[in-house]
Design a protein around this motif. Structure first.
Motif, PDB file in Angstrom:
ATOM      1  N   GLY A  67      -7.905   0.093   3.277  1.00  0.00           N
ATOM      2  CA  GLY A  67      -9.279   0.058   2.797  1.00  0.00           C
ATOM      3  C   GLY A  67      -9.510   1.071   1.685  1.00  0.00           C
ATOM      4  N   PRO A  68     -10.536   0.854   0.871  1.00  0.00           N
ATOM      5  CA  PRO A  68     -10.850   1.798  -0.206  1.00  0.00           C
ATOM      6  C   PRO A  68     -11.086   3.202   0.341  1.00  0.00           C
ATOM      7  N   GLY A  69     -10.404   4.162  -0.230  1.00  0.00           N
ATOM      8  CA  GLY A  69     -10.612   5.543   0.183  1.00  0.00           C
ATOM      9  C   GLY A  69      -9.945   5.925   1.483  1.00  0.00           C
ATOM     10  N   ASP A  70      -9.139   5.026   2.059  1.00  0.00           N
ATOM     11  CA  ASP A  70      -8.467   5.353   3.320  1.00  0.00           C
ATOM     12  C   ASP A  70      -7.507   6.521   3.114  1.00  0.00           C
ATOM     13  N   ASP A 157     -13.508  -8.989   4.983  1.00  0.00           N
ATOM     14  CA  ASP A 157     -12.670  -9.217   3.807  1.00  0.00           C
ATOM     15  C   ASP A 157     -12.537 -10.705   3.498  1.00  0.00           C
ATOM     16  N   LEU A 158     -12.385 -11.516   4.541  1.00  0.00           N
ATOM     17  CA  LEU A 158     -12.279 -12.952   4.327  1.00  0.00           C
ATOM     18  C   LEU A 158     -13.618 -13.522   3.861  1.00  0.00           C
ATOM     19  N   GLN A 159     -14.702 -13.024   4.408  1.00  0.00           N
ATOM     20  CA  GLN A 159     -16.017 -13.472   3.952  1.00  0.00           C
ATOM     21  C   GLN A 159     -16.200 -13.176   2.465  1.00  0.00           C
ATOM     22  N   LYS A 160     -15.789 -11.986   2.039  1.00  0.00           N
ATOM     23  CA  LYS A 160     -15.903 -11.620   0.625  1.00  0.00           C
ATOM     24  C   LYS A 160     -15.020 -12.505  -0.245  1.00  0.00           C
ATOM     25  N   VAL A 199      -5.300  -8.428   1.521  1.00  0.00           N
ATOM     26  CA  VAL A 199      -4.835  -7.588   0.418  1.00  0.00           C
ATOM     27  C   VAL A 199      -6.023  -7.050  -0.363  1.00  0.00           C
ATOM     28  N   GLU A 200      -6.146  -5.747  -0.436  1.00  0.00           N
ATOM     29  CA  GLU A 200      -7.287  -5.138  -1.127  1.00  0.00           C
ATOM     30  C   GLU A 200      -7.272  -5.431  -2.619  1.00  0.00           C
ATOM     31  N   ASP A 201      -6.089  -5.355  -3.249  1.00  0.00           N
ATOM     32  CA  ASP A 201      -6.064  -5.526  -4.702  1.00  0.00           C
ATOM     33  C   ASP A 201      -6.143  -6.985  -5.132  1.00  0.00           C
TER      34      ASP A 201
END
Length: 203
Positions: A67-70, A157-160, A199-201
């Motif tokens: 996650g961002p900032g993890d 994440d899947l919703q986004k 995948v975040e990126d």
């Protein structure tokens, strides 16, 4: 069924095997983590040769899914291991480890279904001349298991990912029960999309 296993898995979570524990380098990608790997990652993995390369790949694999900032512990990695332990309990008995079955794949990528329905259905009358030596004339009954999800029950994440790409995909995965196996008969597009959403990126 799912709720009872969630309670048991919480007690057994500390005993659940980690996917990195698979020895022999390439063996890691044969474990449940296979369901998260994207085609480009699979292609890259097949080119690796040394333990150092394997280790570097695994570290990068989970970094892309943090996650961002993890900092330190990766919540997605932790959640994945927890689902592996749950899937191993839920879907054992299909001739392989529960998290490596088709139902295990759906569970790892999407989480527990909002609704699970089982129906007996009749297959089409496949008469002689169909071209397949294993098909026989007459209607055959089989069990169809259908998993479905409400949008709000999917991971954020899947919703986004679905919103960003304006995906219009049925939130349904279907299995055909054959003996002790559950064969995937629908939902491949949703499962592939769910793997990308980890995948975040990708955003």
């Amino acid at each position: 069924m799912f709720s009872a296993v969630l309670v048991v898995s919480a007690l057994l979570w500390s005993l659940a095997p980690q996917e990195e524990a698979v020895s022999g380098g390439a063996g890691w990608a044969r474990g449940p983590v296979r369901w998260l790997m994207l085609p480009a990652e699979e292609k890259q993995w097949r080119k690796l040769e040394s333990e150092e390369q394997f280790s570097s790949f695994i570290q990068g694999f989970w970094t892309r899914r943090s996650g961002p900032g993890d900092r330190g512990e990766n919540p997605k990695r932790t959640a994945f291991h927890k689902r592996v332990a749950e899937a191993d309990l839920l879907f054992e008995g299909e001739g392989t480890v529960g998290s490596l079955t088709n139902r295990g794949r759906a569970y790892l990528l999407l989480g527990p279904p909002s609704e699970l329905v089982q129906n007996y259905r009749n297959s089409p009358d496949l008469s002689a001349g169909s071209g397949s030596p294993i098909r026989r004339a007459g209607s055959q009954r089989f069990l169809e298991e259908t998993w479905s999800w409400r949008p709000e029950d999917l991971g954020p994440d899947l919703q986004k990912e679905m919103s960003r790409k304006r995906w219009r995909v049925d939130l349904v995965v279907r299995f055909e029960v054959a003996g002790d196996r559950h064969i995937l008969r629908g939902g491949e597009e949703l499962l592939r999309l769910a793997a990308r959403a980890w995948v975040e990126d990708s955003r």
